[in-house]
Structures are given as C-alpha cells and as structure tokens.
Design an enzyme around this catalytic site. Structure first.
Site, short mmCIF file in Angstrom:
data_model
loop_
_atom_site.label_atom_id
_atom_site.label_comp_id
_atom_site.label_asym_id
_atom_site.label_seq_id
_atom_site.Cartn_x
_atom_site.Cartn_y
_atom_site.Cartn_z
N HIS A 184 38.07 34.96 37.07
CA HIS A 184 36.71 35.30 36.63
C HIS A 184 36.34 36.68 37.14
O HIS A 184 36.72 37.06 38.25
CB HIS A 184 35.71 34.26 37.16
CG HIS A 184 34.27 34.67 37.03
ND1 HIS A 184 33.50 35.07 38.10
CD2 HIS A 184 33.47 34.75 35.93
CE1 HIS A 184 32.30 35.38 37.68
NE2 HIS A 184 32.24 35.19 36.37
N SER A 185 35.62 37.44 36.33
CA SER A 185 35.13 38.75 36.73
C SER A 185 36.28 39.66 37.14
O SER A 185 37.24 39.83 36.38
CB SER A 185 34.09 38.59 37.85
OG SER A 185 33.39 39.78 38.10
N LEU A 186 36.23 40.26 38.31
CA LEU A 186 37.33 41.11 38.79
C LEU A 186 38.64 40.34 38.78
O LEU A 186 39.70 40.89 38.44
CB LEU A 186 37.01 41.60 40.20
CG LEU A 186 38.11 42.35 40.96
CD1 LEU A 186 38.54 43.60 40.23
CD2 LEU A 186 37.64 42.68 42.38
N GLY A 204 39.51 38.06 36.69
CA GLY A 204 39.98 38.02 35.32
C GLY A 204 40.66 39.30 34.90
O GLY A 204 41.66 39.28 34.18
N HIS A 223 26.34 36.23 34.46
CA HIS A 223 27.75 36.57 34.68
C HIS A 223 28.49 35.51 35.48
O HIS A 223 29.72 35.42 35.39
CB HIS A 223 27.82 37.93 35.40
CG HIS A 223 29.20 38.38 35.73
ND1 HIS A 223 30.10 38.81 34.77
CD2 HIS A 223 29.86 38.47 36.92
CE1 HIS A 223 31.23 39.17 35.34
NE2 HIS A 223 31.13 38.96 36.66
#
Length: 460
Positions: free
Chosen positions: A272-274, A276, A372
């Site tokens: 997820h996020s970074l 990902g 987010h």
C-alpha cells in the site's frame, strides 16, 4: 455466412457449438489458494537481513479485527509475465542502460504463471487485508538469519529499525509466497508514525518528486540536483536513487532472500502507498505478479533507476480510487496537504495497469488525503458489493451475448433471438456500458511526468 445455411443445419450446428461452449474450461470457476502469515521480514542495526517466524498464537496481533480469519483465500488466474533470464543478466543490462543508454531485448523470457485474479473483488479484499497487516508489529524475539544467503542491507521490523518492513504469507502447499510491504507511516495519513517515518519520507521525496523535493524556494532539498530556474541535473537525480539504504535496493535483497527460502515457489508482491510503489518496481524487475493499493506513481522512478523494460508490464495492477490525491498525482503544489506536511508527491504515471474506482462520481466521496489509508480501502470500498460501469472488452462475453443462454444464438445471427441481421440496426446508438464488480485494469494513456522541468547537465 451462417445465414445462408438451411434452418435445420443451423440449429444442429448451434446445438453442437453451444454444448461445446458450456464445457469450455474458461467457464469453470478459477482455482483458489489459501495463505497464512508465515514470517516477518526485518533488519538489525548491523544491517543484517533477518526473519521472524509467526506462530498461530501470534496471529491475532496481525489481524485487522479479532473476528478476521487468519487464513486468506484468493482466486487465481493464469497470466503471462516476463522474467529476466538471470539476475546477473538483469544487472548487466541495467549497467548498460546507465552507462551507454542501451537496452537488451534478449534479456526477457515470457512464461505463464499463476497470479491473483484481479477481476475478483474478494481476492482484492484479501490482498488489501494482507497489506494492512504489514503496518502491524508482532513479537520482538525469535529473529533469525537465512543461512547461505544474506546481504548487509536493512529490511525491517526489529523494534529500533527504521527501514523497509512487512510480512510474508505462504500458501498451504508452499507453492506460492506473497510478500507484503508496508507503506509510509505518518499519523496524518496512515501507519500511526513510528521509527520508519524519517526513511519513509526520504524515499517518498526521492522517488515521487520531480527534482529532489524542490517544491518551492523555502524547501530543503533531499539531494543536490536542483540547478535553478526549473532545471535539474539528470545524472545527479538518477544517482540519488542508487543509495543502498533506499527501499528499492533493500527490496532486491529481500526478494532474493525469499527465493532462497522458497526456491520453487511462485512469488507475488503487494503493498500500500509507498509499499505499493516498491512492490511495482520489484515486479518490473523480477516479473512477479503485483497488486498495489493507492501507490504514488512510480514510472519515473523506474526510468531513473534504469530498470530494463520488459515487453509487457500487465502483470502489475494498481488499485486506485479517484478521491485519493496521492495516487492520482494531484497532491502537489506549495499549498497542497502533502506539501504542507513536507512531502513532494509530484508524479502521475504508473507502471502496468490501473483499475480506477470512480468513487467521486459514483459514491459522492470528496477528494481528501484521508481517503488514502488502506483501512479506508478495505472498509468503505472493497468490503462493499458494488458494481462499476465500464466499456465492454473486445473478448468480453457482454460484446457477444451470454454464451450460456441466448447469447450464442445472438452470436450465430438469429434475429428472432436479438441476433445479428436486422436486430443490429436497432442496437446502434444504444448504451454499451457493462457493470463489473471490479473496474477493468487498463494502461494509462498519454501520461507525462514533470513536463514543466528541464533535465540535462549544467556546470555549477
């Protein structure tokens, strides 16, 4: 052509084709796999890659809620991916790209592998829960080295560690491993802070900014590549991503450790996020199937890292919704929420394909950085049984009719069953929109990063 045949022959031919289609393997339910958390990946202060086995008694600490199952069941599908012929060949090709700007088309081997079924909502939900787990710590004891393979690069979960963190899930038959990578820990977004905040932020500002996080004149840059007046040293900004403490380099060694532990397993990567974005870069490197949730755009980082480009990156799937300014590439500018918090999230373009959930239009969500978080994706989006409007695909049953019912007769051209011939004229102009549980993943088209910057080499 079928229209010129006698009616009896057409009916006989139709019955044979229909019977054959009903038993076609593509119509069968895809196989399922069950996964359980097996390890945490970690780091020591002496930069040793270590792991911690997770026992049944520890699993409650890694669950989104106490009622969650500890075994995650996912639907699978077969896909073609491209893997480098060897790791040494990949590194040689990358060095040629860095030094001579040369590519190597012979580097890649196309193979068919089993991957997650990214058209299945429940599979995405299970992967999202695994990704959420990567933010949660477990036991502080029981860490061990992988004897025979270990590089001195940080990777983890030890209490004082500030590097890459995450979990490793393994299927019940040990044939498939899922590497889950934690994203940015920051109280204002997700993750609740912790020792990784500083390095998370450094990686964000190096990977997703146009030039060393130079958002405005008051910003302190994270590298010395800004040359004034919208100019950035290209070689400098590329070199800034090669630091062995940055998460892509750490991820390479982590992935190699997993292949040593499970030499015959198929590896998937999610985050997820970074996390990902790092997952996507690893997928582009090793050809591993990837599902990334709300990841900032990483295509520019892949270019700056000189990752050799495989013939296709369709094995990388991004799950993004339109209310998230970080993943959509709109959380930028000196007055944005990201910039006010010290994050330069300026890139827009993703590798692979994007399944875009239009939650702003369909669900009335407001564009807000708080959407987010992975918990928001799990509870408000993937846990809901929703349908999404989409265009029919060329090979979609909806473009031919349903083969199991009257669609085959439609396909063969019987006007009395809404088929071709005169019926086609009536269908012209009608809405061809179809509804799906998951939006179709598609490559981004005409996407350009950092168009207002000039890259080159300048003295001084």
């Amino acid at each position: 052509m079928l229209a010129i045949l006698p009616t009896t022959l057409r009916l006989l031919l139709g019955s044979l084709l229909w019977a054959s289609e009903l038993h076609h393997p593509l119509q069968q339910d895809p196989p399922r796999m069950s996964f359980q958390l097996r390890h945490q990946h970690a780091v020591t202060n002496s930069s040793r890659v270590i792991f911690n086995d997770v026992h049944d008694s520890d699993l409650v600490a890694h669950s989104l809620a106490s009622s969650d199952p500890y075994v995650y069941t996912l639907r699978t599908s077969r896909l073609t991916t491209h893997k480098p012929s060897s790791l040494s060949a990949f590194h040689d090709a990358r060095l040629r790209s860095i030094r001579h700007a040369q590519s190597d088309a012979a580097l890649w081997e196309g193979i068919e592998v089993v991957g997650p079924n990214v058209t299945d909502r429940e599979t995405l939900l299970a992967l999202a829960k695994m990704t959420n787990n990567a933010y949660l710590a477990g036991r502080d004891s029981g860490w061990y080295d992988v004897t025979g393979f270990n590089n001195s690069i940080p990777v983890g979960w030890e209490p004082s560690a500030d590097g890459l963190r995450g979990h490793i899930f393994v299927s019940s038959d040990n044939t498939t491993v899922i590497l889950s990578i934690k994203g940015t820990s920051a109280g204002w977004i997700t993750g609740g802070g912790g020792p990784t905040v500083r390095k998370d932020k450094l990686n964000d500002n190096l990977m997703f900014s146009c030039c060393c996080a130079r958002v405005g004149p008051t910003w302190s840059t994270v590298c010395g590549c800004y040359k004034g007046a919208g100019k950035c040293s290209n070689s400098c900004v590329e070199a800034s991503l090669l630091d062995e403490e940055l998460f892509y380099s750490i991820g390479l060694n982590l992935y190699n450790n997993i292949t040593y532990m499970y030499p015959h397993a198929n590896i998937w990567v999610t985050g997820h996020s970074l996390g990902g974005s790092v997952s996507s870069l690893l997928g582009a490197t090793f050809g591993a199937p990837v599902v990334a949730f709300e990841a900032p755009a990483e295509k520019l980082a892949a270019t700056r890292l000189h990752l050799p480009s495989p013939p296709s990156t369709h094995h990388i799937t991004h799950i993004i919704h339109t209310a998230d300014p970080i993943a959509m590439g709109t959380c930028n500018g000196v007055t944005s929420s990201c910039s006010l918090a010290g994050y330069a999230m300026e890139t827009r373009c993703h590798l692979g394909q994007v399944a875009l959930y239009d939650v702003v239009s369909k669900l009335g969500w407001s564009v807000d950085i708080r959407t987010h978080s992975i918990v928001n994706i799990i509870e408000r989006l993937l846990a809901e049984e929703l349908e999404w409007d989409d265009e029919p695909l060329e090979d979609d049953d909806t473009t031919r009719g349903n083969v199991r019912a009257g669609g085959l007769l439609h396909y063969l051209g019987w006007g009395w069953w809404g088929g071709k011939g005169d019926g086609d004229d009536k269908d012209k102009g009608k809405d061809k929109t179809v509804r799906r549980p998951v939006p179709v993943a598609k490559p981004e088209v005409d996407c350009v990063d950092c168009f207002n910057w000039e890259y080159g080499e300048w003295d001084g």
